[in-house]
Design a protein around this motif. Structure first.
Motif, PDB file in Angstrom:
ATOM      1  N   THR A 128      24.195   0.233  36.152  1.00  0.00           N
ATOM      2  CA  THR A 128      24.225   0.242  34.525  1.00  0.00           C
ATOM      3  C   THR A 128      23.870  -0.869  33.966  1.00  0.00           C
ATOM      4  OG1 THR A 128      25.928   0.411  32.959  1.00  0.00           O
ATOM      5  CG2 THR A 128      26.534  -0.883  34.587  1.00  0.00           C
TER       6      THR A 128
ATOM      7  N   SER B 168      24.826  -2.127  31.202  1.00  0.00           N
ATOM      8  CA  SER B 168      26.190  -2.891  30.626  1.00  0.00           C
ATOM      9  C   SER B 168      27.483  -2.473  31.498  1.00  0.00           C
ATOM     10  CB  SER B 168      26.293  -2.668  29.177  1.00  0.00           C
ATOM     11  OG  SER B 168      25.144  -3.046  28.466  1.00  0.00           O
TER      12      SER B 168
ATOM     13  N   HIS C 204      31.299  -2.117  32.597  1.00  0.00           N
ATOM     14  CA  HIS C 204      32.389  -1.823  31.655  1.00  0.00           C
ATOM     15  C   HIS C 204      33.681  -2.561  32.078  1.00  0.00           C
ATOM     16  CE1 HIS C 204      30.347   1.744  29.887  1.00  0.00           C
ATOM     17  NE2 HIS C 204      29.864   1.925  31.162  1.00  0.00           N
TER      18      HIS C 204
ATOM     19  N   ASP D 280      30.338   1.027  38.371  1.00  0.00           N
ATOM     20  CA  ASP D 280      29.839   0.227  37.006  1.00  0.00           C
ATOM     21  C   ASP D 280      30.996  -0.513  36.434  1.00  0.00           C
ATOM     22  OD1 ASP D 280      31.072   2.404  36.096  1.00  0.00           O
ATOM     23  OD2 ASP D 280      29.539   2.939  34.513  1.00  0.00           O
TER      24      ASP D 280
ATOM     25  N   GLN E 161      25.229  -9.546  36.909  1.00  0.00           N
ATOM     26  CA  GLN E 161      26.099  -8.738  36.016  1.00  0.00           C
ATOM     27  C   GLN E 161      27.291  -9.275  36.129  1.00  0.00           C
ATOM     28  OE1 GLN E 161      24.935  -4.821  37.001  1.00  0.00           O
ATOM     29  NE2 GLN E 161      23.993  -4.367  35.096  1.00  0.00           N
TER      30      GLN E 161
ATOM     31  N   ASP F 190      31.056 -14.439  29.795  1.00  0.00           N
ATOM     32  CA  ASP F 190      31.755 -13.966  28.626  1.00  0.00           C
ATOM     33  C   ASP F 190      33.194 -13.895  28.416  1.00  0.00           C
ATOM     34  OD1 ASP F 190      29.017 -13.361  27.798  1.00  0.00           O
ATOM     35  OD2 ASP F 190      29.308 -11.174  28.434  1.00  0.00           O
TER      36      ASP F 190
END
Length: 532
Positions: A84, A86, A88, A102, A123, A130
């Motif tokens: 992916t 982004s 999840h 993902d 990722q 974040d």
């Protein structure tokens, strides 16, 4: 509302573009899915053999097998995790067994992150930045950190510049082999890590994360590869900074002072030349500057040093420098080049990884009017003490191998080319400089190609024997290689049988055999004969 699982029509799947270790196309269908456990269960129920696969560039570790090895199955299905753009983020109480490929689950207080098999570590670390903090990261530092899937990294036991296998920071792995997904922990991880999918397919993995110093840096020092004593002196000198001391608890701050060297990599001047011919700016211009540094220093290799620090790259340079000699481990810094965090480090990585990427790509492409290239690469990881003599003996074995390959190249004859590209790991805790040899032959030169191939393989087996002797005599430890169990098999074959392996490697191979023996034939059909 309960969602009924989709029934997979295996007969309608497209063909996977895969080859075995002998270069033979594999008759397999490709299935990409975000629900690995369900896909595997349906494949096994339909009596399909299963080949976990990632980037679809090859089938590393599949080995050559005859068609009758899958004669009792309905066919072979290559199952690939769906990635992916982004990831999840799901609730912290989500069980790892329920993660899709993902999805990410962060348990901040526990210092762990559970990730689906289709995500990359770029990722994973971005999610930590974040939701935890910019200095939090999983210590799986691959060179292919932006492309390799989590599931494939665990299955291959891949290592990067840190020279730490995934299990160093793995809490658990969820595996699918036809029944309900199983959660493996502790010693059970041996049955999946580095096993190439012979025992099941990774659904998700749970890693501990840690905080690292905030600034990333790179240093490039031109060195003369034939001067093994000088390179060995550099590595022995840097050893204290390359110790990765994990804190006692997950989520804690990485130990080892305010500067940690997380990698010492080698790029040969030949590889740098090849990169410049095909690269684009700004990486091309920076690589030309590094090539000029090699020329000024009369060097044939670059020692690429990376790490994290509380200091700027200039201050790191001076903190590593011996004040008495004004060198870093005897290597003059006059022609060294520094890189700092951000865009500069991206350029640095493009150069460092561009050279091996080009060598691997060139070995896969069949030139017009020529046969498919034949290629082989060395993979023996050695953890050495901070002793320049012990390290020099290891580097001498590689220097002898390079000299042998060059002699073979000079005698190749018309219509034949032998290329050598050297790159990779020089960390004292994982000396594994990859030496890729590729042979290119005009059509009709089959016999000559075979003769050169055998000469290179004989030399490679001799190299492995020399490395084992050097390690034993110098107090170093051979820890395997980047291809997991296949690397152990290759080392055993070179030594004339697993009875000649160092004790720890022989025990690991024995455990691998037990795991393959206990696995469903739907997965173990690809394992080498030594493990079946």
């Amino acid at each position: 509302m309960t969602i009924e699982p989709v029934v997979i029509d295996f007969a309608s799947l497209t063909r996977a573009q895969l080859r075995d270790d002998g270069g033979k196309p594999l008759e397999a269908m490709l299935l990409q899915t975000d629900d690995i456990a369900d896909a595997v269960a349906q494949a096994v129920a339909g009596n399909y053999a299963v080949m976990p696969t990632g980037g679809l560039t090859s089938a590393i570790g599949s080995f050559e097998y005859k068609s009758d090895a899958v004669g009792g199955f309905a066919g072979v299905v290559a199952i690939r995790p769906k990635g992916t753009v982004s990831p999840h983020l799901v609730d912290a109480d989500t069980a790892p067994e329920n993660l899709k490929t993902d999805q990410i689950c962060i348990r901040r207080e526990a210092g762990t992150i559970a990730v689906g098999a289709g995500l990359t570590f770029t990722q994973v670390n971005a999610a930590l930045a974040d939701h935890v903090g910019g200095s939090a990261r999983v210590l799986v530092d691959l060179t292919s950190v932006g492309s390799a899937y989590v599931g494939g990294v665990v299955a291959t036991g891949a290592m990067g510049p840190l020279r730490m296998r995934p299990s160093s920071t793995l809490e658990a792995v969820v595996v699918a082999d036809g029944g309900a997904p199983r959660l493996l922990t502790g010693a059970e991880l041996d049955s999946i890590e580095g096993m190439q999918g012979w025992t099941g397919m990774v659904v998700s993995a749970v890693f501990r994360f840690y905080e690292v110093p905030p600034a990333e840096f790179g240093l490039v020092l031109p060195v003369q590869g034939t001067d093994v004593d000088a390179v060995a002196g550099l590595l022995a000198y840097l050893e204290p900074w390359t110790r990765v001391n994990l804190p006692g608890c997950s989520g804690g701050r990485l130990g080892n002072g305010d500067t940690v060297l997380n990698g010492v990599e080698m790029v040969s001047r030949d590889s740098l030349d090849a990169f410049i011919k095909h690269a684009q700016d700004p990486a091309r211009s920076k690589a030309q500057g590094l090539l000029q540094s090699c020329e000024y220093a009369n060097a044939d290799m670059l020692a690429c040093i990376t790490g994290w620090s509380e200091q700027s790259v200039d201050d790191v340079l001076f903190s590593l420098m011996d004040p008495e000699t004004e060198t870093i481990g005897g290597v003059m810094i006059e022609f060294g080049v520094g890189f700092s965090s951000g865009a500069e480090m991206e350029i640095f990585r493009a150069i460092r990884e561009g050279a091996p990427d080009m060598a691997r790509t060139k070995a896969r492409v069949t030139p017009e009017g020529r046969m498919k290239p034949w290629s082989t690469s060395t993979d023996v990881n050695i953890s050495a003490p901070a002793d320049s003599g012990a390290i020099a003996a290891i580097l001498t074995a590689y220097a002898d191998y390079r000299a042998l390959v060059r002699a073979i190249a000079e005698q190749a004859g018309e219509g034949l080319e032998v290329e050598l590209s050297a790159y990779g790991h020089l960390s004292p805790h994982g000396i594994d400089p990859h030496h890729r040899v590729s042979i290119f032959a005009d059509l009709g030169r089959d016999a000559q190609l075979e003769s050169l191939r055998q000469a290179v393989l004989d030399g490679k087996r001799g190299l492995i024997r020399d490395l084992v002797r050097a390690a034993q005599n110098g107090g170093a430890v051979i820890t395997g290689g980047e291809k997991g169990v296949p690397s152990l098999v290759e080392i055993a074959r070179a030594l004339g049988g697993e009875e000649h392996l160092p004790d720890e490697l022989r025990q690991r191979l024995s455990r691998a055999r037990q795991a393959v023996g206990a696995a469903p034939l739907h997965f173990s059909f690809r394992a080498p004969a030594e493990l079946r």
